[in-house]
Design an enzyme around this catalytic site. Structure first.
Site, PDB file in Angstrom:
ATOM      1  N   PHE A   3      31.254 -48.196  21.706  1.00 35.64           N
ATOM      2  CA  PHE A   3      30.739 -47.047  20.957  1.00 35.64           C
ATOM      3  C   PHE A   3      31.907 -46.132  20.633  1.00 35.64           C
ATOM      4  O   PHE A   3      32.560 -45.599  21.533  1.00 35.64           O
ATOM      5  CB  PHE A   3      29.668 -46.252  21.713  1.00 35.64           C
ATOM      6  CG  PHE A   3      29.136 -45.123  20.878  1.00 35.64           C
ATOM      7  CD1 PHE A   3      28.117 -45.336  19.958  1.00 35.64           C
ATOM      8  CD2 PHE A   3      29.700 -43.860  20.949  1.00 35.64           C
ATOM      9  CE1 PHE A   3      27.657 -44.304  19.144  1.00 35.64           C
ATOM     10  CE2 PHE A   3      29.249 -42.816  20.133  1.00 35.64           C
ATOM     11  CZ  PHE A   3      28.229 -43.045  19.229  1.00 35.64           C
ATOM     12  N   ASP A  45      40.180 -44.766  23.858  1.00 38.37           N
ATOM     13  CA  ASP A  45      39.162 -43.787  23.463  1.00 38.37           C
ATOM     14  C   ASP A  45      38.613 -43.172  24.739  1.00 38.37           C
ATOM     15  O   ASP A  45      37.737 -43.738  25.401  1.00 38.37           O
ATOM     16  CB  ASP A  45      38.055 -44.463  22.636  1.00 38.37           C
ATOM     17  CG  ASP A  45      36.962 -43.466  22.223  1.00 38.37           C
ATOM     18  OD1 ASP A  45      36.926 -42.355  22.786  1.00 38.37           O
ATOM     19  OD2 ASP A  45      36.149 -43.815  21.351  1.00 38.37           O
ATOM     20  N   LYS A  97      34.655 -34.365  22.799  1.00 38.42           N
ATOM     21  CA  LYS A  97      33.620 -33.861  23.707  1.00 38.42           C
ATOM     22  C   LYS A  97      34.099 -32.683  24.559  1.00 38.42           C
ATOM     23  O   LYS A  97      34.137 -31.566  24.075  1.00 38.42           O
ATOM     24  CB  LYS A  97      33.053 -35.021  24.536  1.00 38.42           C
ATOM     25  CG  LYS A  97      32.273 -36.001  23.635  1.00 38.42           C
ATOM     26  CD  LYS A  97      31.317 -36.905  24.378  1.00 38.42           C
ATOM     27  CE  LYS A  97      30.357 -37.590  23.421  1.00 38.42           C
ATOM     28  NZ  LYS A  97      30.738 -38.928  23.020  1.00 38.42           N
TER      29      LYS A  97
HETATM   30  C1  LIG Z   1      30.801 -39.575  21.687  1.00 39.01           C
HETATM   31  C2  LIG Z   1      31.849 -40.604  21.474  1.00 39.01           C
HETATM   32  C3  LIG Z   1      32.502 -40.736  20.232  1.00 39.01           C
HETATM   33  C4  LIG Z   1      32.095 -39.961  19.005  1.00 39.01           C
HETATM   34  O1  LIG Z   1      32.156 -38.582  19.181  1.00 39.01           O
HETATM   35  P1  LIG Z   1      31.356 -37.629  18.139  1.00 39.01           P
HETATM   36  O2  LIG Z   1      31.838 -36.251  18.502  1.00 39.01           O
HETATM   37  O3  LIG Z   1      29.899 -37.818  18.406  1.00 39.01           O
HETATM   38  O4  LIG Z   1      31.750 -38.048  16.777  1.00 39.01           O
HETATM   39  C5  LIG Z   1      33.526 -41.654  20.149  1.00 39.01           C
HETATM   40  N1  LIG Z   1      33.897 -42.408  21.207  1.00 39.01           N
HETATM   41  C6  LIG Z   1      33.283 -42.310  22.406  1.00 39.01           C
HETATM   42  C7  LIG Z   1      33.743 -43.158  23.548  1.00 39.01           C
HETATM   43  C8  LIG Z   1      32.232 -41.417  22.582  1.00 39.01           C
HETATM   44  O5  LIG Z   1      31.596 -41.338  23.743  1.00 39.01           O
END
Ligand SMILES: *Cc1c(COP(=O)(O)O)cnc(C)c1O
Length: 405
Positions: free
Chosen positions: A141, A229, A258
């Site tokens: 994700f 990520d 986040k």
């Molecule tokens: C939440 C998330 C994203 C995307 O972040 P948004 O602020 O919702 O665009 C990307 N990578 C990971 C691992 C995430 O948990």
């Protein structure tokens, strides 16, 4: 309580149905607790998918935001401002890296990394133009843009949104042999590996021991970038500043989001060595709001709070007790618990995650299923030991109520 139905009705009538929220309408929040419009209190054990690592309205973060609101909030990157250079320097310092490119949402940091990795591949590695490939993992994700859903393996995220962006190769998460054979077959074109060191949305999936170190070694020997990520796994959630640290791995770039915005403003960033982000020239990438003064001021306070190591240590020590307690849930109700630090995926045998979350809400605990019957628990790192125990008592009750006959 009386207002709840009409507010929910407005949401349902006028907002797109891209979420299916639990029937709780939040009016206020502080620390680990939220209060709904009827005055009911809930312990927040989702924490905005880790955007609220420091809880709701942490006084230090609110104070930083208020100070900046009284000075300047937005200039656009057409001009420099007095929060920007310090923010970049301090974030680079926290990451042990050299350069920062701030954006707003997480997926924009991912998009930034894809563009930068491709450009680095062409300019530095000498990959033929438009031939670059990026390796991703099954059940990943990384966000919701058209390019990012192009390499999702989740049909809900992907189906109906084509045509898809080419240039990605997917291998199973945790399968080093599959990654090695992708490099063997396509190594000349692979410019980067994009990896979640712990997969959050997939159910807080921790890879097998040695996997992250193995990915690092394969990337190094093939001359490809390892892009971590850490948007959900980073900034204390897994008990360390970065989840990669569990195997002593240092990637070529971190993607952050986040919690970087302190639960107040969206702030994301790609952070790397100068040799990577250094490929960008004026006009090649940007964002009107990326790196704005308000965002930088709040994120600088987040970085200062993380610099002490206090929150990471809290996540590690509370997380140990948390996982011990989760491991003792009845196996007739729970088929598995995964995760690290104050972060867990709990899979139920007999009930859907949705049904369990609805029950938890009636018990005063907010949590959210990831897929099917797995529930993600990610309480704010500021939660007290007593509140955590209270929440786990309710969670245990939901598990006892879910036992198969
Ligand atoms: C939440 C998330 C994203 C995307 O972040 P948004 O602020 O919702 O665009 C990307 N990578 C990971 C691992 C995430 O948990």
């Amino acid at each position: 309580m009386t207002q709840t139905p009409s507010l929910s009705a407005l949401t349902s009538e006028y907002s797109a149905h891209n979420y299916a929220p639990l029937p709780v309408v939040v009016a206020e929040a502080a620390g680990a607790w939220v209060t709904d419009v009827g005055g009911h209190r809930y312990l927040d054990m989702l924490a905005g998918y880790s955007a609220l690592n420091f809880g709701h309205r942490h006084p230090r973060l609110v104070a930083a935001a208020m100070r900046q609101l009284g000075r300047v909030t937005l200039v656009s990157r057409a001009f420099d401002h007095d929060q920007f250079g310090p923010f970049c320097a301090e974030l680079a310092g926290l990451c042990g890296m050299e350069m920062v490119l701030p954006m707003n949402t997480g997926v924009e940091a991912v998009e930034t990394a894809i563009k930068v990795a491709r450009k680095w591949g062409y300019d530095v590695r000498g990959v033929p133009r438009d031939e670059a490939l990026i390796v991703v993992f099954g059940d990943n994700f990384h966000g919701r843009t058209t390019t990012v859903v192009s390499f999702s393996s989740d049909p809900d995220a992907r189906e109906g949104f084509g045509p898809y962006t080419p240039g990605f190769v997917s291998v199973p998460y945790g399968d080093l042999a599959a990654l090695a054979s992708a490099f063997h077959e396509l190594g000349a074109r692979i410019v980067a590996v994009l990896i979640e060191p712990i997969q959050g949305e997939a159910g807080v999936v921790v890879p097998p021991p040695g996997f992250l170190a193995g990915v690092r070694a394969l990337c190094t020997s093939a001359g490809a970038l390892m892009i971590a990520d850490e948007i959900q796994s980073g900034l204390g959630r897994a008990g360390t500043t970065f989840a990669c640290a569990a195997e002593g791995v240092v990637p070529d770039a971190y993607l952050l989001g986040k919690a970087l915005g302190g639960g107040i403003v969206p702030v994301s960033a790609m952070v790397s060595a100068r040799s990577v982000l250094g490929v960008l020239r004026p006009g090649q990438h940007g964002s009107t709001f990326g790196g704005n003064p308000l965002a930088c001021a709040v994120a600088r306070e987040v970085i200062a709070m993380l610099a002490t190591g206090e929150y990471q240590a809290r996540s590690a020590s509370l997380g140990a007790a948390f996982h011990e307690r989760l491991a003792s849930l009845p196996s007739s109700a729970v088929s598995g618990v995964s995760g690290r630090g104050l972060w867990a995926g709990v899979t139920f045998r007999t009930r859907s995650g949705r049904a369990v979350c609805e029950q938890l809400a009636t018990l005063g605990v907010l949590a959210k299923e990831t897929h099917g019957s797995t529930i993600r628990l990610a309480p704010p790192l500021v939660i007290t030991e007593d509140d955590l125990a209270w929440g786990l008592d309710r969670f245990e009750q939901a598990a006892l109520d879910s036992q198969s006959p």
